[in-house]
Design an enzyme around this catalytic site. Structure first.
Site, PDB file in Angstrom:
ATOM      1  N   GLY A  48      35.950 -15.276  -5.792  1.00  0.00           N
ATOM      2  CA  GLY A  48      36.954 -15.634  -7.312  1.00  0.00           C
ATOM      3  C   GLY A  48      38.523 -16.548  -6.637  1.00  0.00           C
ATOM      4  CB  CYS A  49      41.476 -17.436  -8.031  1.00  0.00           C
ATOM      5  SG  CYS A  49      40.781 -18.687  -8.475  1.00  0.00           S
ATOM      6  CB  VAL A  50      40.297 -13.388  -3.223  1.00  0.00           C
ATOM      7  CG1 VAL A  50      40.832 -12.213  -4.584  1.00  0.00           C
ATOM      8  CG2 VAL A  50      39.188 -13.860  -2.068  1.00  0.00           C
TER       9      VAL A  50
END
Lengths: 539, 106
Positions: free
Chosen positions: B104-106
Site C-alpha cells: 500500500g501507500c506507506v
C-alpha cells in the site's frame, strides 16, 4: 552528456535480452546544485537470467521469462486479443472513443515530448517520448487489424512485428509513464498519450492478469479482501485511530475523539490508509482542524471505507469499479451529504472523476457528491473559526501541485490562498506550477513499486525533474541552517518526495523536507503550545 | 520466487528475502533469516523484544504497526531500532519477525 541512441519503432521487436537503451548518470539531465548525483545501479546479476530487463535495464516484474514456444505464443495471442477488445465499444465503452481518437490523430509534432518530465529528465531518450509507445501501438494495430496494414505492411508504416519481446517491452514501456497527462494538456490536436499508456496497462491486466504485484495482488485485491491495500483490517484501523487520538493529546493537549461510523454526519472523510501507517500526523491534523472548525464529519471503519485509494485508476477499469462501488455504498449507508477526499491525488481522480466515467448509472452526482478536501480547508480558513498565526510558519515554503488534484480537476487557488493566510513568507512558486506543474515522479503507482530495480528508474529518471525544480526554487536559501518545507498535499507525492529527498540527500545537504498542507495549517494554529511539524523527523 | 535452503527444505522468499508464508515463522526461522538475510549473527534480548512485539501485533491485526507506535510500545527510539536492525524496522525487523513486506501507500 552522450548523444541519445537512435531507436526505431520496429526495434521494440528485437530478439535477445540486450536492453534497447542503458542509462548511466551521464545520460540524465544535470542537477547543478548536487554536483555528482548518485549513479544508476545495474540490476543484480542473478536477476538477469530469471527476469526480463530488455527494455531499458529496469523492471518491477518478478515474473519468469517465457521458456517455451507455447509460452511465447500465449503472450502474443493474449496481447492481440486484448488489443482487439480495447477497440470494441462493448468491452471498452468508457474509454474507446478517446482511445481511438488518440490513435488516429497524432500529427507527430513532438510538442508532447518536450512537455514530458520523464523524456527530458532521461536526457531525451527516444523510447521515453510519449509518442514512442503510442506509435508502436499504432503500427501494431495497423499491421494486424487494418486491411491496408495486413496487405502492404511496412509500405504503409505497419512495420512493428508482435513477438514475445515486443509484448514484454511494451508492457514495461507502459510503466515508464506517470500518467500525469501533461502531454495531453499541450497536444494541439487533443491526443492523450498518457491514456494510451494506461490502456496498454489495462489490456495486460484485464486480459492477461499481468500487473505489478504492488498494484494488483497486493494492491486492489488486498484492498478488496482485507479492507485496505496496506492490509489494514477494520480492527487494525480502530487500533490506529486510538493511537492517533493519544498522539494528538500528547502533542497538542487537545482531547479529540475521531468520529467513526457516525450516521447522518455531513461529511465522510476518506483518507489514503497509507497516511494512518506512514504519516499519522496527517489524519491527526484533519481531525484537529475539523474539530476546531465544528464540522460534522465521520470516518468509516468499514472495509474499503477507511482506505480511499483505488489503484485501478492506474491500470484496470474493473478493479476500479469494484473498489469505487464499495466506497460509494458505504457513504450511502452512512447517510452522509458528501464524501470529502483527504490528501490523496489518485483517490481524487478515482472517486471524483473516473468513477463517473466507469459507473455513470450507479453514481449520479445527486446521490453522493464527492469533493476534494482543499476547498473545504480554504472555507475553514475563510470562516475565521480557527485562529492561525503565520509567524509560526516562518520558513521558506514551496507548493508541489498534485497532477490529479490540480491539472486534472483544476483546483489551483484554494491551497495558495491557504498558504498565504498561514505562512509568514510568500509561497515560492516552482517553474512551471499550477496546472502546468511537473509530476512528482511517483504518479500512477510508481511511488510504491519497489520490486527488482524499478526504484532505480523512479529515483533517477521520473523523480529527477521534480528534485531539480525543488532545488531551483530554494536556490537562494539552500544553506542547511534554514529549514525548508515542500507542501505535497497527496500521499503518493509525499512518498515520491520522501524517496527523492533520501536518494539525493536533500535533507542532509540542504535541510529540505516535505509534508502535507494540513500539517502546515495545524502548525500555524495560534492556540497550540508547541510546533506541530518536527523538522528532520519526517519518515 | 527464489528459495532458501533451510534445514534441508526449500523456503520460499521474495526477492527482498521476506518469507512467502508468514504461518511458517518460528524463533528458529527468525535466527536463520537474521543471519542469512540481515547479517545479524546474535539476536540480543532487545532484538527479541522487538521481534516478539511485531510478531504479536501482526497476529492480532494482520498488519505491521506504525513506526511511532513501535517506538512508544517498546520504548526504543527509531535510531536504536536502526542499530538493532540496520535495514530498518520494515525491511529488517519485520522481515526477521516473519511479517510480509509492507504494501500500500506507506
Amino acid at each position: 552528456m552522450s548523444e541519445p541512441k537512435i531507436i526505431r519503432f520496429k526495434d521494440i521487436a528485437r530478439a535477445g535480452d540486450e536492453p534497447l537503451v542503458t542509462l548511466t548518470r551521464d545520460d540524465l539531465i544535470e542537477i547543478p546544485q548536487l554536483g555528482d548525483a548518485p549513479d544508476v545501479q545495474s540490476p543484480q546479476a542473478r536477476w538477469l537470467e530469471r527476469y526480463d530487463f530488455s527494455l531499458d535495464g529496469f523492471s518491477d516484474f518478478d515474473l519468469p521469462k517465457p521458456k517455451t514456444k507455447e509460452e511465447e505464443e500465449r503472450l502474443v495471442n493474449g496481447f492481440l486479443r486484448g488489443l482487439e477488445k480495447l477497440f470494441d465499444p462493448q468491452s471498452n465503452w468508457p474509454f474507446v472513443k478517446i482511445f481511438r481518437l488518440s490513435l488516429d490523430y497524432c500529427v507527430r509534432c513532438q510538442t508532447c515530448s518536450e512537455a514530458c518530465h520523464t523524456y527530458i529528465g532521461s536526457g531525451r531518450q527516444e523510447i521515453y517520448r510519449p509518442t514512442y509507445r503510442s506509435e508502436v501501438l499504432r503500427r501494431i494495430y495497423q499491421k494486424y487489424f487494418t486491411p491496408s496494414g495486413k496487405l502492404l505492411g511496412s509500405f504503409v508504416g505497419a512495420d512493428v512485428e508482435v513477438n514475445a519481446k515486443t509484448v514484454w517491452r511494451l508492457l514495461e514501456l507502459s510503466y515508464r509513464c506517470n500518467v500525469c497527462r501533461r502531454c495531453a494538456q499541450v497536444c494541439p490536436v487533443g491526443v492523450d498519450n498518457a491514456l494510451l499508456a494506461r490502456e496498454i496497462r489495462k489490456l495486460f491486466s484485464q486480459e492477461m492478469g499481468i500487473a505489478p504485484g504492488e498494484l494488483l495482488k497486493k494492491g486492489t485485491r488486498q484492498h478488496l479482501k482485507a479492507g485496505s491495500s496496506t492490509g489494514m483490517t477494520p480492527a487494525a484501523f480502530k487500533d490506529l485511530v486510538e493511537f492517533i487520538e493519544d498522539d494528538i493529546f500528547a502533542k497538542t493537549g487537545k482531547k479529540i475523539k475521531m468520529p467513526i461510523d457516525q450516521k447522518g454526519a455531513d461529511v465522510l472523510l476518506i483518507h489514503n490508509a497509507g497516511e494512518f501507517m506512514a504519516w499519522p500526523e496527517n489524519p491527526a491534523a484533519f481531525a484537529i482542524l475539523f474539530d476546531a472548525a465544528g464540522i460534522s464529519w465521520t470516518l468509516s471503519s468499514e472495509a474499503q471505507g477507511y482506505d480511499g485509494v483505488n489503484y485501478g485508476a492506474w491500470f484496470d477499469d474493473v478493479e476500479l469499479a469494484r473498489v469505487a462501488l464499495r466506497q460509494i455504498s458505504i457513504a450511502k449507508e452512512l447517510g452522509v451529504k458528501k464524501i470529502v477526499v483527504g490528501e490523496c491525488g489518485h483517490a481524487h481522480k478515482a472517486l471524483c472523476v473516473l468513477a463517473d466515467r466507469v459507473l455513470p448509472g450507479d453514481l449520479s452526482l445527486d446521490q453522493i457528491p464527492r469533493e476534494s478536501c482543499l476547498p473545504l480547508l480554504w472555507e475553514i480558513v475563510k470562516s475565521g473559526a480557527v485562529k492561525f498565526d503565520p509567524n509560526k510558519n516562518d520558513f521558506p515554503v514551496t507548493l508541489h501541485d498534485s497532477c490529479n488534484v490540480v491539472r486534472l480537476m483544476g483546483i489551483v487557488s484554494p491551497q495558495r490562498e491557504i498558504v498565504k493566510a498561514i505562512c509568514k513568507q510568500p509561497v515560492r512558486e516552482m517553474t512551471p506550477n499550477g496546472v502546468w506543474n511537473y509530476c512528482c515522479g511517483g504518479g500512477s503507482g510508481f511511488a510504491i513499486m519497489n520490486s527488482l530495480n524499478f526504484d532505480q528508474w523512479r529515483k533517477n529518471v521520473s523523480e529527477r525533474m521534480k528534485i531539480k525544480q525543488v532545488l531551483d526554487v530554494f536556490n537562494d536559501v539552500l544553506d542547511p541552517s534554514i529549514n525548508k518545507y515542500v507542501i505535497a498535499a497527496c500521499s503518493n507525492c509525499k512518498g515520491a518526495m520522501r524517496d527523492g529527498i533520501d536518494h539525493y540527500g536533500l535533507w542532509d545537504k540542504f535541510h529540505i523536507t516535505y509534508g502535507g498542507l494540513v500539517d502546515l495549517m495545524v502548525n500555524a494554529m495560534a492556540d497550540l503550545p508547541q510546533p506541530y511539524i518536527e523538522f528532520g523527523k519526517q519518515g | 520466487m527464489p528459495f532458501l535452503d533451510y534445514k534441508g527444505t526449500q523456503l520460499e522468499v521474495d526477492e527482498d528475502g521476506f518469507i512467502a508464508d508468514p504461518a511458517l515463522w518460528n524463533e528458529d526461522l527468525a535466527k536463520f533469516i537474521a543471519e542469512t538475510q540481515e547479517d545479524i549473527k546474535d539476536l540480543t534480548p532487545d532484538h527479541w523484544k522487538l521481534i516478539y512485539y511485531l510478531s504479536k501485533y501482526y497476529k492480532d491485526f494482520g498488519i505491521a504497526p506504525m513506526i511511532r507506535k513501535v517506538c512508544k510500545d517498546t520504548g526504543f527510539e527509531l535510531k536504536y531500532i536502526y542499530e538493532l536492525f540496520p535495514s530498518g524496522p520494515a525491511k529488517g525487523a519485520c522481515k526477521v519477525a516473519g511479517l510480509p513486506k509492507p504494501t500500500g501507500c506507506v
